[in-house]
Structures are given as structure tokens and as C-alpha cells.
Scaffold this active site. Structure first.
Site, short mmCIF file in Angstrom:
data_model
loop_
_atom_site.label_atom_id
_atom_site.label_comp_id
_atom_site.label_asym_id
_atom_site.label_seq_id
_atom_site.Cartn_x
_atom_site.Cartn_y
_atom_site.Cartn_z
CE LYS A 165 -2.92 10.54 3.24
NZ LYS A 165 -3.57 9.63 2.28
CE LYS A 200 -14.36 5.29 0.91
NZ LYS A 200 -13.42 5.33 2.05
CB THR A 227 -10.48 4.41 -1.00
OG1 THR A 227 -9.95 4.75 0.28
CG2 THR A 227 -9.78 3.18 -1.53
CG HIS A 247 -1.96 -1.02 1.25
ND1 HIS A 247 -3.23 -0.87 0.76
CD2 HIS A 247 -1.90 -2.30 1.72
CE1 HIS A 247 -3.92 -1.99 0.94
NE2 HIS A 247 -3.13 -2.87 1.52
CE LYS A 302 -7.17 13.37 0.51
NZ LYS A 302 -7.37 12.14 -0.24
NE ARG A 303 -3.84 9.62 10.18
CZ ARG A 303 -3.53 8.75 11.12
NH1 ARG A 303 -4.37 7.80 11.46
NH2 ARG A 303 -2.37 8.83 11.77
C1 26Q Z 1 3.46 0.68 10.39
C2 26Q Z 1 4.39 0.43 11.39
C3 26Q Z 1 4.18 0.90 12.68
C4 26Q Z 1 3.04 1.64 12.94
C5 26Q Z 1 2.12 1.89 11.94
C6 26Q Z 1 2.34 1.42 10.66
C7 26Q Z 1 1.36 1.71 9.59
C8 26Q Z 1 0.00 1.79 9.89
C9 26Q Z 1 -0.93 2.08 8.91
C10 26Q Z 1 1.73 1.92 8.28
C11 26Q Z 1 0.80 2.20 7.30
C12 26Q Z 1 -0.55 2.30 7.60
C13 26Q Z 1 -1.59 2.63 6.64
C14 26Q Z 1 -1.40 2.85 5.37
C15 26Q Z 1 -2.49 3.24 4.47
O1 26Q Z 1 -3.61 3.49 4.90
N1 26Q Z 1 -2.24 3.31 3.17
C16 26Q Z 1 -3.27 3.70 2.21
O2 26Q Z 1 -3.89 2.52 1.74
C17 26Q Z 1 -5.01 2.82 0.93
C18 26Q Z 1 -5.67 1.51 0.57
O3 26Q Z 1 -4.91 0.82 -0.36
C19 26Q Z 1 -4.59 3.61 -0.28
O4 26Q Z 1 -5.76 4.00 -0.97
C20 26Q Z 1 -3.80 4.85 0.11
O5 26Q Z 1 -3.29 5.48 -1.04
C21 26Q Z 1 -2.67 4.46 1.05
O6 26Q Z 1 -2.01 5.62 1.53
#
Ligand code: 26Q
Length: 813
Positions: free
Chosen positions: A559, A665, A661, A361, A553-554
Site C-alpha cells: 500500500k 468513500k 474501498t 480478494h 488503511k492497514r
Molecule cells: C488469512 C490466513 C490467516 C490469517 C489471516 C488471513 C487473512 C485475513 C484477512 C487474509 C486476508 C484478510 C483480508 C484481506 C482483505 O481485506 N483484502 C481486501 O479486500 C477488500 C475488499 O474486497 C479489497 O478492497 C482490498 O483491495 C483487499 O486488500
């Protein structure tokens, strides 16, 4: 009523009876004294009964038919509320509304009492939730596996413009959807030592953990559209091996006796509130191994019960890894096969690779997971050995093939030797999987060219694309009933059952003035609702006729919320310079959480609030521009904002947003997109047509080229008087008179190391925004584009995405 029904006609009275009986016997309340919350509980429990009937028959079917099982392993499931979703998928939404009305209860009032299940950070977690619903809808026998966090993503409070994080307590009033399975328990080990297993293959070892805890299952049924398919979301809770250490307790050390419990339970206590790697946190690694070990123990037990032989695993089971967070599954499955079940190493390896597949991702280097070898050795000594063995075998095979490029070999190795020794979880997931997929066409293409370029050359068939999707049941039917009704009136019920086929039939209506008017009317109603929410929460008056311009979004530098805010400032300055110009009234709407430790992102939130304060109180611009930052963005808030949006901001630096995503929406709900050619925007553009979007800025290849030449923007700033004026206003404290230097760190980054190319894209973004205004001033054209957006989004249904996973990766349909 335009919605379909799936159950029999006298349902209203049956529902009324069921709800009353739940209120009395499960909640223990008399209808005369019941509070709204009691009614919510009773209604949810009544709905759950309907789900359970279908769930059990589906579970029996899966055993009977021996259909392939899919396991979706994810550290995040960002579910949101379930009441309306469940009722609507069961086809009893209106019946329940009437049953409650007969009892003097308003469904709209009690739906808001359900807490959001926020067991995720953002896109990746929400995708997992959409996928669960689509897998149930398509009749795929699947389980989601994750952690039952006691506290989901923190509650964001804005105090004096700054983000504060508060604990989120979604379980405080109980959770009516889940079933505790006290009997489904596995012991999970950590630490300890490893010894050889007898005289045979030295690759078989015995691990004796030094510490053990228990994983207890909690099941939530997930019901698909039409109430036919139903699957299980199984979340693990960490518990101590023994609740009270009795000897310690009896010896009088009452506190020490419960310390053990607290330590074990900390594993499922809280979701990591980061959306990129929080490097090296031991608790995070414990979480990852904890849920992977419990899930693999559970699914191999189920498989053995049914098929009696683990070598047949790939035939009957697919395990999808949601990013690298569950990548330790590669080593754990090898350990189960080799150490526990005595399967020879090579057979175990092909079984593992045949069963696992991995979704990536992100390409951002700082978000690629790695773990220090030292930590792995201490916490998971046997897994570290297995990783070394996999690596040795892999590197040997490269040399045997005549690969001599040392740089390439050290790049694909499972061990990164460059910054202390660390295990590369992405490479581990890649080697241990038969399929590696990206989440949009562009992202997959970049995976092949960047992070996985060498592994791709070695295994050219493994990387494939599965462009993300969204469930229309939540993001259209539930979030936007007014638009849904209009679509059903126009296209018939087929649009609910098969939007991929039916929605394109809406396209000709873009030229129908009467239809466009009805389309605009539903938007206006949603904007009115949103306007009252903003009034109620923030005491800000919005003009519901203004253009609602939304970025939710985050908060992350890539972004580029900052670029949006700089534009907002530029617009504000331009209006002030010419208050009688022909301006389009606009509301700039922001929402999103920043990782608690992400300083720059938190400063961007403060800036949004500072800008809002100045702009909203300036009598010169007040009727033309408003800025709103809505606190505590979550799934439920998104459901209110998206249907009210006119313009969707999808402006990431090209090449950095894997898919996005929310872009889908918004498009489905008929908002127009202003955005870069990044992630799934590219595919949206192909399907919608570029003339119905506002695409601007550098393309991914141009971004890469510029970054190679450093990110110094001083030339760009000098050549853009508008940008220069914005930056000097900020630098002078125009928005932070109480602390003029507040934004210096953001400004310095922009000037000297503008990694996200905010300056480089600024003027193109400005021009695109002016095109937005021109289109807005021609309502016929605007609404024509809006209708075309909605009609073009059928392909982005997560049913399509899941069908692709099921046929091409899982072979489960
Ligand atoms: C990793 C290690 C330690 C702590 C947290 C994490 C961590 C947690 C969540 C790393 C990444 C995430 C989340 C990533 C994420 O949400 N990515 C998004 O995924 C979506 C679904 O595929 C995409 O549409 C987005 O583009 C992408 O940013």
C-alpha cells in the site's frame, strides 16, 4: 428537516416512553441516576424493538414466498457502531434525538459510547458489513454467518512512536443488538477416525471425531434502508460440550474440570489480527472449520424443513464464500451430502458446485491460503480424504481430455508438493464453485492471467467481475450529514433513495459558483471538527485551512505508506531549503494498524511518528507542514476523517490492491484522489474523468515487466537527487537521532529488493503532488473537481454490487 421519515407522526412521545421503559425495566436504572451508558443501552434497546418487528415479518415472508436464500460466509464482519445507522435506516433519527433531548440527554454524546464491533481486519470485513446492509435494503433473504469473537481486532496504542497491541473488549458492557439463541446449537467435531459405511460406494464413509465442541448461535438483526428489509447476522460462539466435567470436578480436580471449557472456547476467543496468511496456525484452521460446519448444518436444516430434499439446494440456496477462509465448505458440504445424507458422489458434487460461489480478494502469493496436509489429516481426517477424492477425479478428467502438460497439472492440483505437502484452498474453492469473482475490473483481469490462468483456461465461464461498493447510508448519510443535507437540498430526497440515478444530476452544479461555495463550506465544518479531535487526542494544532492529505488503511508494504512518508520528508527538506517559497500549507494524515507480527509494517508506523516529531517541532516549517498519525484506526474514526479529507491517497503498487474501498468513500465525500491505476481506482478514473484525479506511476503491466528484471533501484536512486537526499537523510538518522540505524532495514529493502517499486514511482509521485498544489491554489477548479467526484460515485453503491451478485451469481432477484 430534510431527511425522510418512515413511521407515524406521534413517534417522539412514543419513543420517549419506550426509552424510559427500557431504562427502567431492561437496564434497571432510575432516570435520575442513569449514566450516559445506561441511556445508550436504553436507546439501543428501544430502537431494537422497531427493528425486531420488521425482522420477524421479513423472516415469515421468506418462508411464505420460498424466495431464494443467500448465505454470506465470512470470517470477518467489520460492523462498527450500529445506533445511528439503525435509527437512520428506520427513519427515526431526528425523532430519537428530540425524544432524548426531552429527557435531558444529548444523542451526540451517547452515540460515542457504543463500542465499535471490530470483528474484522480491514477491507474484506468492512465489505461484508456493507453487503449485509445492502442485501437487507434490496429485500434479499440472506444470512451472514461468522464468528462471535469475544475480542475483535486489537486496540492500537502508540507508545514512544511504536505500535502496541492491547486486547479489545467490545462485549464488556453487553451487546444490546444481539439475541443469544441457546436452542440453536450444533456439535462440531475434530480429529478422530474414519471407517467405511457398509458395503456400498467406498466413497461414503463414517467419521467419528475424537473431540467435540458446541457452536451456539447469536443473532443480530440487520435493518435495510427505509426500515423495510431486515436480515440476520448469525455469529457462532464456541462452547464446551459440557460446561463442567462433573466427574473430574467431584474427584477434586477443580482446575482440570474447567480446562476443557477453556480449550473449547478458545476457538471464538479472538480474531486473527493479520490481513495476510499467518501460515499454518492450527487455531485458525479450527476457526475456519468451526464456523463453516455450524453454518452448513444450520442452513441444510432450514432447507430440509422447507424443501425436504438436499438435491434441490442449488435452486433455493446460494452460498457465497468471502475469500478462501471458508473454503473448507467445499469438503464439508460433500461430507454432509455423501456421508450423512447418503447422496451419490456425483450428484453431491454437482449440488455442491451449483450452490457455492467464491470471491477472491488478493493475488499476493503470500496471502493465498494453504494448509499442511499433515495438519488437515490430524484435525479433519475425513475432509482430507474428500479433498483427495475431488483432486483425483479432477486430475483424471484432465488426462482424459488429453492434457499432458505436467507443470500445468501440478499447478492446478489441490495439493502443492513444492514446499512440504499443502492443500491449496484457492484451487479447492475454485473447483467447488460455479462462480469465482474478483472485486474490480483490473483485479479480475489479473486473476484470469495470473493465479488462476490454467483453471480459467479449463473453466472459461467461471471467473467474473463484481466491482466492490460501499453503503452510502453509512459513508454519506451517517458520516457526513452536512453534505447529505446539501445534496438533498439541491437534488431532492431521491438522492437518498436512489443515488445511482440521482447523483449524476449534481454534475452541472460543478459550474455553479454558489453551489461550490456551499460544498466547500460543509467540508470546512468537517475539517474544523477533525481539527478539534486532533487537538484533543494528540495536542497538535492544525490549520483548518491547510490541505488535508489523508492515507488511512492497514499498514502494508504494497500500500506504500512508506512512499508517502518519503515524499513527506522530501517536501520537508524542500521547504527547509526554501522557506519563503510559494508553498501550500499541508497536513499529512496517517492512520492504520499493522499485523502484530509484521515487522516492516510496524517500523513504518514508527517512522511516521518519528517524522511527525521532527516536522511538527521545526519552527521553519511549522506553518506549512504538519504530520499526524492517529492511533487506533477503526470504522468510527474513518467516519470522522473521510468527510474532512481534501486529498485521498490510493497509491498501491499497480496490480496489488484488489480493489480498495476507502477510495470510493473519499470520492463520494468529494475528496480528490492521488493514485495509481490499481484496483477500483481504474473504474473511478473512467467514471470521474482523469482530469479530476491525479493519476501517476507505473501501470500493472509495467510493474510486472520490471519485477521480472529484478527490483534493484540503485540506478533510479542515483538519477533522482531528491530521492537520494531523502534516503541519505534517513540513513544519517535525521529522524531518529537516538538510533541512527533504526531504518536501515527499510532502506536496504528499497535499494536492493524494492518489490513494491517505491523508488521507481517516487519522482512521478512528486510531480503529481505538485499538480495537486497547483489545483489547490485555484479554488474554483479544485471545488469543481470535488463536486464532479461526488456526482460520479453513484455506481459505487454496494446496492449496485449486490444487485449484480443477485442477478448474475445467485439468481435471487
Ligand atoms: C488469512 C490466513 C490467516 C490469517 C489471516 C488471513 C487473512 C485475513 C484477512 C487474509 C486476508 C484478510 C483480508 C484481506 C482483505 O481485506 N483484502 C481486501 O479486500 C477488500 C475488499 O474486497 C479489497 O478492497 C482490498 O483491495 C483487499 O486488500
Amino acid at each position: 428537516m430534510t431527511r425522510p421519515r418512515f413511521i407515524s407522526p406521534n413517534e417522539v412521545s412514543a419513543l420517549r416512553t419506550n426509552i424510559l421503559s427500557k431504562l427502567t425495566y431492561a437496564v434497571g436504572k432510575d432516570p435520575d441516576n442513569a449514566l450516559d451508558h445506561d441511556w445508550f443501552q436504553a436507546t439501543a434497546l428501544a430502537a431494537r424493538d422497531y427493528i425486531v418487528d420488521r425482522w420477524m415479518s421479513r423472516t415469515r415472508d421468506a418462508y411464505r414466498t420460498g424466495q431464494k436464500r443467500v448465505y454470506y460466509l465470512s470470517l470477518e464482519f467489520l460492523i462498527g457502531r450500529l445506533l445511528i445507522d439503525s435509527l437512520s435506516n428506520l427513519g427515526i433519527l431526528e425523532e430519537t434525538r428530540r425524544a432524548l433531548a426531552d429527557l435531558g440527554v444529548d444523542l451526540e454524546r451517547i452515540r460515542g459510547l457504543e463500542p465499535d464491533a471490530a470483528l474484522g481486519n480491514g477491507g474484506l470485513g468492512r465489505l461484508a458489513a456493507c453487503f449485509m446492509e445492502s442485501m437487507a435494503t434490496l429485500g434479499i433473504a440472506s444470512h451472514g454467518y461468522g464468528i462471535r469473537y469475544e475480542h475483535g481486532l486489537f486496540r492500537q496504542v502508540i507508545a514512544d512512536g511504536f505500535q502496541l497491541e492491547q486486547p479489545e473488549n467490545w462485549l464488556d458492557f453487553g451487546n444490546p443488538w444481539e439475541f443469544e439463541r441457546a436452542e440453536v446449537v450444533y456439535e462440531i467435531g475434530f480429529g478422530g477416525h474414519v471407517a467405511p459405511y457398509g458395503e456400498g460406494d467406498p466413497r461414503r464413509q463414517v467419521w467419528t471425531p475424537g473431540e467435540r465442541i458446541r457452536a451456539v448461535a447469536y443473532d443480530t438483526p440487520v435493518i435495510g434502508w427505509g426500515g423495510e428489509g431486515a436480515n440476520t447476522l448469525r455469529l457462532w460462539r464456541a462452547r464446551p460440550l459440557e460446561i463442567l466435567h462433573l466427574e473430574t470436578f467431584n474427584a477434586g480436580d477443580h482446575v482440570g474440570a474447567v480446562a476443557n471449557e477453556a480449550r473449547a472456547e478458545s476457538i471464538s476467543r479472538v480474531l486473527y489480527p493479520a490481513d495476510s496468511s499467518e501460515a499454518g496456525q492450527e487455531l485458525r484452521l479450527r476457526q475456519e472449520y468451526f464456523f463453516v460446519a455450524a453454518s452448513l448444518a444450520d442452513l441444510t436444516r432450514r432447507h430440509l424443513k422447507q424443501h425436504n430434499d438436499l438435491l434441490s439446494l442449488p435452486e433455493h440456496v446460494s452460498i457465497q464464500l468471502n475469500d478462501t477462509h471458508p473454503a473448507i465448505a467445499v469438503a464439508e458440504l460433500m461430507r454432509l451430502l455423501v456421508d450423512v445424507h447418503g447422496i451419490p458422489w456425483d450428484a453431491a458434487w454437482s449440488t455442491t458446485v451449483g450452490t457455492l460461489s467464491y470471491t477472491n480478494h488478493t493475488l499476493l502469493p503470500e496471502a493465498l491460503e494453504t494448509w499442511p496436509v499433515q495438519l488437515m489429516e490430524r484435525l479433519l481426517p475425513r475432509h482430507m480424504q474428500i479433498i483427495y477424492l475431488i483432486n483425483a477425479q479432477f486430475l483424471d478428467s484432465l488426462r482424459a481430455r488429453g492434457e499432458t502438460d505436467g507443470a500445468m497439472i501440478s499447478y492446478v492440483s489441490l495439493i502443492d508438493e513444492s514446499q512440504g505437502r499443502r492443500v491449496r484452498m484457492g484451487n479447492l474453492a475454485f473447483l467447488g464453485s460455479h462462480s469465482i469473482n474478483g472485486v474490480s475490473g483490473l483485479h479480475t483481469d489479473l486473476m484470469r492471467k495470473t493465479v488462476f490462468r490454467s483453471l480459467h483456461r479449463l473453466y472459461p465461464d467461471r471467473i467474473n467481475n463484481k466491482t466492490n461498493g460501499i453503503t452510502f447510508r453509512r459513508w454519506l448519510h451517517q458520516a457526513n450529514p452536512a453534505l447529505t443535507d446539501l445534496l438533498v437540498d439541491t437534488l431532492g430526497q431521491g438522492v437518498l433513495h436512489d443515488p445511482e440515478k440521482t447523483l449524476p444530476q449534481l454534475k452541472p452544479y460543478a459550474n455553479d459558483a454558489n453551489f461550490r461555495e456551499r460544498f466547500a463550506l460543509q467540508r470546512q465544518r468537517n475539517k474544523d471538527t477533525f481539527t478539534s479531535l486532533v487537538k484533543q487526542r494528540l495536542e497538535i494544532d492544525l490549520d483548518p485551512g491547510a490541505l488535508f492529505d489523508v492515507q488511512i488503511k492497514r499498514i502494508h508494504e504494497y500500500k506504500r505508506q512508506l512512499m508517502n512518508l518519503l515524499q513527506t520528508i522530501a517536501l520537508y527538506q524542500a521547504i527547509r531549503d526554501n522557506p519563503n517559497g510559494d508553498w501550500t500549507p499541508r497536513v499529512k494524515i496517517f492512520a492504520g494498524k499493522a499485523a502484530a507480527s509484521y515487522h516492516q509494517a510496524k517500523l513504518i508506523i514508527k517512522l511516521a511518528n518519528d517524522v511527525a516529531k521532527v516536522v511538527n517541532n521545526d519552527p521553519l516549517t511549522r506553518d506549512l507542514l504538519k504530520v499526524v498519525f492517529l492511533p487506533n484506526y477503526n470504522v468510527s474514526l474513518a467516519e470522522v476523517i473521510i468527510p474532512a479529507a481534501d486529498l485521498s491517497e490510493q497509491i498501491s503498487t499497480a496490480g496489488m490492491e484488489a480493489s480498495g474501498t476507502s477510495n470510493m468513500k473519499f470520492g463520494l465525500n468529494g475528496a480528490l484522489t492521488i493514485g495509481t491505476l490499481d484496483g477500483a481506482n481504474v473504474e473511478m478514473c473512467e467514471l470521474i474523468g482523469e482530469e479530476h484525479m491525479f493519476i501517476f506511476g507505473l501501470k500493472a503491466a509495467e510493474v510486472e515487466e520490471r519485477q521480472r528484471s529484478g527490483g534493484i533501484s540503485s540506478d533510479i536512486i542515483e538519477n533522482s537527487p531528491r530521492l537520494a537526499q531523502v534516503l541519505s537523510g534517513l540513513r544519517a538518522g535525521q529522524f531518529s537521532p537516538d538510533e541512527p540505524a533504526r531504518y536501515n532495514s527499510l532502506l536496504d529493502v528499497l535499494t536492493w529488493h524494492d518489490r513494491f517499486l517505491v523508488c521507481a514511482d517516487f519522482d512521478a509521485y512528486w510531480d503529481a503532488q505538485r499538480l495537486v498544489e497547483t489545483r489547490w491554489q485555484q479554488p474554483d477548479k479544485w471545488w469543481q473537481s470535488a463536486v464532479i467526484n461526488t456526482s460520479s460515485m453513484g455506481w459505487f453503491s454496494s446496492d449496485r454490487t449486490i444487485r449484480e451478485y443477485a442477478t448474475e451469481i445467485w439468481r435471487a432477484l
